[in-house]
Each structure stands twice: as structure tokens, then as C-alpha cells.
Design a protein around this motif. Structure first.
Motif, PDB file in Angstrom:
ATOM      1  N   GLU A 225      29.422  73.411  -4.434  1.00  9.06           N
ATOM      2  CA  GLU A 225      30.789  73.089  -4.028  1.00  9.06           C
ATOM      3  C   GLU A 225      30.802  72.167  -2.819  1.00  9.06           C
ATOM      4  OE1 GLU A 225      29.599  76.109  -4.481  1.00  9.06           O
ATOM      5  OE2 GLU A 225      30.602  76.783  -6.318  1.00  9.06           O
ATOM      6  N   HIS A 226      29.884  72.422  -1.881  1.00  9.12           N
ATOM      7  CA  HIS A 226      29.779  71.576  -0.689  1.00  9.12           C
ATOM      8  C   HIS A 226      29.346  70.169  -1.076  1.00  9.12           C
ATOM      9  CE1 HIS A 226      28.783  70.276   3.382  1.00  9.12           C
ATOM     10  NE2 HIS A 226      27.565  69.955   2.951  1.00  9.12           N
ATOM     11  N   LEU A 227      28.365  70.070  -1.945  1.00  6.66           N
ATOM     12  CA  LEU A 227      27.883  68.763  -2.373  1.00  6.66           C
ATOM     13  C   LEU A 227      28.955  68.006  -3.151  1.00  6.66           C
ATOM     14  CD1 LEU A 227      24.231  69.656  -3.449  1.00  6.66           C
ATOM     15  CD2 LEU A 227      25.007  68.649  -1.287  1.00  6.66           C
ATOM     16  N   GLN A 228      29.720  68.723  -3.958  1.00  2.54           N
ATOM     17  CA  GLN A 228      30.809  68.079  -4.696  1.00  2.54           C
ATOM     18  C   GLN A 228      31.859  67.523  -3.751  1.00  2.54           C
ATOM     19  OE1 GLN A 228      32.244  71.051  -7.416  1.00  2.54           O
ATOM     20  NE2 GLN A 228      30.345  71.078  -8.622  1.00  2.54           N
ATOM     21  N   HIS A 229      32.112  68.248  -2.671  1.00  2.00           N
ATOM     22  CA  HIS A 229      33.070  67.770  -1.670  1.00  2.00           C
ATOM     23  C   HIS A 229      32.559  66.481  -1.029  1.00  2.00           C
ATOM     24  CE1 HIS A 229      36.004  67.839   1.586  1.00  2.00           C
ATOM     25  NE2 HIS A 229      35.003  67.653   2.424  1.00  2.00           N
ATOM     26  N   LEU A 230      31.279  66.438  -0.686  1.00  2.00           N
ATOM     27  CA  LEU A 230      30.713  65.230  -0.086  1.00  2.00           C
ATOM     28  C   LEU A 230      30.767  64.062  -1.061  1.00  2.00           C
ATOM     29  CD1 LEU A 230      27.557  66.614   1.782  1.00  2.00           C
ATOM     30  CD2 LEU A 230      29.819  66.115   2.727  1.00  2.00           C
ATOM     31  N   ALA A 231      30.465  64.334  -2.333  1.00  2.00           N
ATOM     32  CA  ALA A 231      30.507  63.279  -3.347  1.00  2.00           C
ATOM     33  C   ALA A 231      31.922  62.742  -3.510  1.00  2.00           C
ATOM     34  CB  ALA A 231      29.981  63.816  -4.675  1.00  2.00           C
ATOM     35  N   HIS A 232      32.897  63.632  -3.544  1.00  2.28           N
ATOM     36  CA  HIS A 232      34.292  63.207  -3.675  1.00  2.28           C
ATOM     37  C   HIS A 232      34.710  62.365  -2.484  1.00  2.28           C
ATOM     38  CE1 HIS A 232      38.718  63.743  -3.325  1.00  2.28           C
ATOM     39  NE2 HIS A 232      38.659  63.545  -4.632  1.00  2.28           N
ATOM     40  N   ASP A 233      34.239  62.733  -1.311  1.00  2.35           N
ATOM     41  CA  ASP A 233      34.573  61.988  -0.097  1.00  2.35           C
ATOM     42  C   ASP A 233      34.071  60.549  -0.195  1.00  2.35           C
ATOM     43  OD1 ASP A 233      35.721  61.778   2.435  1.00  2.35           O
ATOM     44  OD2 ASP A 233      33.805  62.139   3.429  1.00  2.35           O
ATOM     45  N   ILE A 234      32.876  60.374  -0.726  1.00  2.00           N
ATOM     46  CA  ILE A 234      32.326  59.029  -0.894  1.00  2.00           C
ATOM     47  C   ILE A 234      33.137  58.245  -1.922  1.00  2.00           C
ATOM     48  CG2 ILE A 234      30.346  57.743  -1.810  1.00  2.00           C
ATOM     49  CD1 ILE A 234      28.530  59.820  -0.468  1.00  2.00           C
ATOM     50  N   GLN A 235      33.475  58.886  -3.017  1.00  2.00           N
ATOM     51  CA  GLN A 235      34.145  58.193  -4.124  1.00  2.00           C
ATOM     52  C   GLN A 235      35.577  57.787  -3.824  1.00  2.00           C
ATOM     53  OE1 GLN A 235      33.179  60.006  -8.178  1.00  2.00           O
ATOM     54  NE2 GLN A 235      32.311  61.535  -6.798  1.00  2.00           N
ATOM     55  N   THR A 236      36.185  58.359  -2.820  1.00  6.45           N
ATOM     56  CA  THR A 236      37.598  58.087  -2.541  1.00  6.45           C
ATOM     57  C   THR A 236      37.810  57.319  -1.240  1.00  6.45           C
ATOM     58  OG1 THR A 236      37.788  60.298  -1.531  1.00  6.45           O
ATOM     59  CG2 THR A 236      38.420  60.086  -3.847  1.00  6.45           C
ATOM     60  N   ARG A 237      36.766  56.719  -0.713  1.00  6.78           N
ATOM     61  CA  ARG A 237      36.905  55.948   0.519  1.00  6.78           C
ATOM     62  C   ARG A 237      37.351  54.523   0.187  1.00  6.78           C
ATOM     63  NH1 ARG A 237      34.880  59.340   4.137  1.00  6.78           N
ATOM     64  NH2 ARG A 237      34.966  57.942   5.900  1.00  6.78           N
ATOM     65  N   GLN A 238      37.905  53.841   1.199  1.00 12.96           N
ATOM     66  CA  GLN A 238      38.292  52.446   0.979  1.00 12.96           C
ATOM     67  C   GLN A 238      37.046  51.570   0.873  1.00 12.96           C
ATOM     68  OE1 GLN A 238      40.288  52.778   4.880  1.00 12.96           O
ATOM     69  NE2 GLN A 238      39.756  50.638   5.174  1.00 12.96           N
ATOM     70  N   HIS A 239      37.275  50.327   0.452  1.00 12.62           N
ATOM     71  CA  HIS A 239      36.198  49.367   0.195  1.00 12.62           C
ATOM     72  C   HIS A 239      35.241  49.885  -0.882  1.00 12.62           C
ATOM     73  CE1 HIS A 239      37.233  46.260   3.046  1.00 12.62           C
ATOM     74  NE2 HIS A 239      37.481  47.199   3.939  1.00 12.62           N
ATOM     75  N   ALA A 240      35.828  50.254  -2.009  1.00 10.00           N
ATOM     76  CA  ALA A 240      35.032  50.756  -3.123  1.00 10.00           C
ATOM     77  C   ALA A 240      34.054  49.713  -3.640  1.00 10.00           C
ATOM     78  CB  ALA A 240      35.960  51.202  -4.261  1.00 10.00           C
ATOM     79  N   THR A 241      34.370  48.427  -3.460  1.00  8.47           N
ATOM     80  CA  THR A 241      33.437  47.385  -3.900  1.00  8.47           C
ATOM     81  C   THR A 241      32.132  47.450  -3.118  1.00  8.47           C
ATOM     82  OG1 THR A 241      35.206  45.913  -4.641  1.00  8.47           O
ATOM     83  CG2 THR A 241      33.104  44.890  -4.109  1.00  8.47           C
ATOM     84  N   VAL A 242      32.213  47.802  -1.844  1.00  4.01           N
ATOM     85  CA  VAL A 242      30.988  47.930  -1.044  1.00  4.01           C
ATOM     86  C   VAL A 242      30.088  49.011  -1.640  1.00  4.01           C
ATOM     87  CG1 VAL A 242      30.066  48.576   1.215  1.00  4.01           C
ATOM     88  CG2 VAL A 242      32.074  47.091   1.074  1.00  4.01           C
ATOM     89  N   TRP A 243      30.679  50.144  -1.976  1.00  2.60           N
ATOM     90  CA  TRP A 243      29.896  51.222  -2.577  1.00  2.60           C
ATOM     91  C   TRP A 243      29.314  50.784  -3.925  1.00  2.60           C
ATOM     92  CZ3 TRP A 243      27.146  55.289  -1.849  1.00  2.60           C
ATOM     93  CH2 TRP A 243      26.876  56.184  -2.881  1.00  2.60           C
ATOM     94  N   ARG A 244      30.118  50.087  -4.694  1.00  2.00           N
ATOM     95  CA  ARG A 244      29.628  49.628  -5.998  1.00  2.00           C
ATOM     96  C   ARG A 244      28.439  48.692  -5.843  1.00  2.00           C
ATOM     97  NH1 ARG A 244      33.230  47.158 -10.947  1.00  2.00           N
ATOM     98  NH2 ARG A 244      31.503  46.816 -12.384  1.00  2.00           N
ATOM     99  N   GLU A 245      28.507  47.793  -4.851  1.00  2.00           N
ATOM    100  CA  GLU A 245      27.387  46.874  -4.639  1.00  2.00           C
ATOM    101  C   GLU A 245      26.171  47.590  -4.066  1.00  2.00           C
ATOM    102  OE1 GLU A 245      27.116  44.273  -6.044  1.00  2.00           O
ATOM    103  OE2 GLU A 245      28.699  42.811  -5.719  1.00  2.00           O
ATOM    104  N   MET A 246      26.397  48.641  -3.300  1.00  4.84           N
ATOM    105  CA  MET A 246      25.259  49.434  -2.815  1.00  4.84           C
ATOM    106  C   MET A 246      24.494  50.022  -3.998  1.00  4.84           C
ATOM    107  SD  MET A 246      27.036  51.260   0.503  1.00  4.84           S
ATOM    108  CE  MET A 246      25.626  52.283   0.975  1.00  4.84           C
ATOM    109  N   LYS A 247      25.229  50.465  -5.005  1.00  3.15           N
ATOM    110  CA  LYS A 247      24.563  50.985  -6.211  1.00  3.15           C
ATOM    111  C   LYS A 247      23.916  49.845  -6.993  1.00  3.15           C
ATOM    112  CE  LYS A 247      28.290  53.012  -7.737  1.00  3.15           C
ATOM    113  NZ  LYS A 247      29.147  53.784  -8.671  1.00  3.15           N
ATOM    114  N   ARG A 248      24.623  48.743  -7.126  1.00  6.97           N
ATOM    115  CA  ARG A 248      24.139  47.638  -7.943  1.00  6.97           C
ATOM    116  C   ARG A 248      22.922  46.959  -7.321  1.00  6.97           C
ATOM    117  NH1 ARG A 248      28.289  43.279 -10.659  1.00  6.97           N
ATOM    118  NH2 ARG A 248      28.598  42.487  -8.543  1.00  6.97           N
ATOM    119  N   GLN A 249      22.848  46.945  -5.991  1.00  8.13           N
ATOM    120  CA  GLN A 249      21.764  46.240  -5.304  1.00  8.13           C
ATOM    121  C   GLN A 249      20.747  47.190  -4.664  1.00  8.13           C
ATOM    122  OE1 GLN A 249      23.178  43.044  -2.680  1.00  8.13           O
ATOM    123  NE2 GLN A 249      25.142  43.020  -3.746  1.00  8.13           N
TER     124      GLN A 249
END
Length: 269
Positions: A225-249
């Protein structure tokens, strides 16, 4: 820019928009439709109007992060933006799929500027109407501006995340894909606003910190449950393109490579 989730507009509001659009479409000539469309939209698009309160609430749910602009992903989205300008395309003034939520610094420069690839050509033509120009329909063609309601802008461009935090077109120069990416970047001032590369850099550091925390807590055996909360926090932050490029690169950046190897599920977020 990332593709937006296309949530359905609740039926009562959808029916109202259809009715408003039928009023515009019934007018006898193009110039009259343009004038009436702008007047009608301005009179309805206000706080407290049930239909547009619903429109804005639905667009807010589709926004990046907490009601961030669909274009820059940084500023508060508080303006109902017409992807195809209503001053050029009055037939789309009340079209749900022509709306997204944008900020003033993006919506202002864009305004009624628009370009199309004229039919049968690969060269884009500006169809924006200058002040005091005749009010005539734009030449037909396909839009140059990337539309996150129906396509993935990151199929056309990438964000450099190691130094400049600027967008670049990924296709070969001169191609239709290149022109679309460059036009979108330039029209929305995604690179020329000095603050945006800086905020993308800070978003990168923020995502990195949160990913480190997730990997550390995962290794220490924290509850799901704690890890899911952290994951949700990452997925709902602004600048989603930055996160997407972090995964892509991530394979190109040693620390990201290590972190995603430690938590491969993060590549699906």
C-alpha cells in the motif's frame, strides 16, 4: 506534451453543446457564424454556467498533474482552449473534441494562429486571419499543430533531459513530421519561454528523488500500500513528459538505468 485521456463529457452537457453548435451552424454565411460563435462562446464560458462548469471539471480531470496546462504542463490550466480556433472554424466552437485546458501563457500566443498542410502538398500554410482582413474560410487542409486529444505528440518530438531540457523534432528536417513538431514547439513557445527549461530540470530532479525513495523503500520491504502510494504520487505530478522521457532514455543515463533495473515496474507508470 503527452496524449490526454479522452474522458466522455456527461450527456446533459454534451447535449447542450450540440444545441449551441446547431445555433451557429444554422446561420446563413461564414462571417456571421464567426461573429456569432465568438459572442456566444464568450457569453456562456463563465463561472456558474452549468454546462461550462461541467466542461471545465471534465477537462480538469484530463489535465496533466493537478490541473496543469495540456501544452506546457507547468502553469495552472484555467482557460478552455480551442485547438482549432473558433475564429477560423466556427463549426467547431462547441465541439467537445476541440477543447482542452490550457494556461494563459500558452493560449495567449497561440490565439487565432493556425496552419494547415494544404490539400495535396507537404508545405504548411498559415491560415490565421490578420486584423481587418476579410472574414473568409481558411483554405482546406490537415492541421500542422499536434493535437494531444487524438495523437501522441511524443511520436514527433523528444525532450532532452541531460542538459538543455529543450524539445526537438525527431523526424528528418523538411518532412511533414518535422514541420509539425517544430511548428508546435514554436507556436506554443515551449522552448523560448526561459522558465520552462528550468522548471523541467527541477521536475527531473523531483522525479529522480521520488524514484530513489521508491526503490529504497521497496528494497526495505515496505508494505504494498505504501509503495502504491509512492507510485501514484509519481504518476500524478506535473511535467509528465519529463517522466516519460526518463523512462524512454533511461538506458542512456547510468543512475536512471540502475534505478529502473531495481524497480522495473516503474517503466509501466
Amino acid at each position: 506534451m503527452i496524449p490526454l485521456p479522452n474522458l466522455p463529457l456527461p450527456e446533459p452537457a454534451k447535449t447542450q453543446l450540440t444545441g449551441y453548435q446547431q445555433e451557429i451552424d444554422a446561420l446563413p454565411d461564414y462571417a456571421t457564424r464567426v461573429e456569432r460563435a465568438q459572442e456566444r462562446f464568450s457569453s456562456l464560458n463563465r463561472k456558474g454556467h452549468p454546462t461550462f462548469d461541467t466542461v471545465k471539471a471534465t477537462l480538469s480531470k484530463m489535465s496533466v498533474g493537478v490541473q496543469r496546462c495540456a501544452y506546457c504542463e507547468d502553469s495552472l490550466a484555467d482557460e478552455v482552449e480551442h485547438i482549432r480556433p473558433k475564429a477560423l472554424y466556427p463549426e467547431l466552437t462547441f465541439a467537445w473534441m476541440n477543447y482542452l485546458y490550457a494556461c494563459g501563457p500558452c493560449n495567449g500566443p497561440k490565439n487565432n494562429r493556425f496552419a494547415v498542410f494544404a490539400q495535396g502538398t507537404g508545405i504548411h500554410t498559415d491560415v490565421g486571419r490578420r486584423r481587418n482582413a476579410p472574414v473568409v474560410p481558411p483554405v482546406p487542409g490537415t492541421p500542422v499543430l499536434l493535437d494531444p486529444r487524438v495523437e501522441d505528440p511524443m511520436d514527433f518530438m523528444s525532450l532532452e533531459i541531460r542538459q538543455t531540457f529543450l524539445f526537438t523534432a525527431t523526424a528528418a528536417r523538411g518532412t511533414v513530421a518535422y514541420q509539425r513538431a517544430k511548428y508546435t514547439i514554436d507556436l506554443l513557445c515551449l522552448n523560448s519561454r526561459e522558465s520552462l527549461p528550468r522548471t523541467r530540470y527541477h521536475a527531473y530532479r523531483d522525479f529522480l528523488m521520488h524514484l530513489r525513495g521508491y526503490v529504497q523503500d521497496r528494497a526495505h520491504g515496505h508494505a504494498p500500500e505504501h509503495l502504491q502510494h509512492l507510485a501514484h504520487d509519481i504518476q500524478t505530478r506535473q511535467h509528465a513528459t519529463v517522466w516519460r522521457e526518463m523512462k524512454r532514455q533511461h538506458q542512456l543515463i547510468p543512475e536512471l538505468k540502475r534505478l529502473f533495473e531495481a524497480a522495473p515496474e516503474a517503466l509501466t507508470w
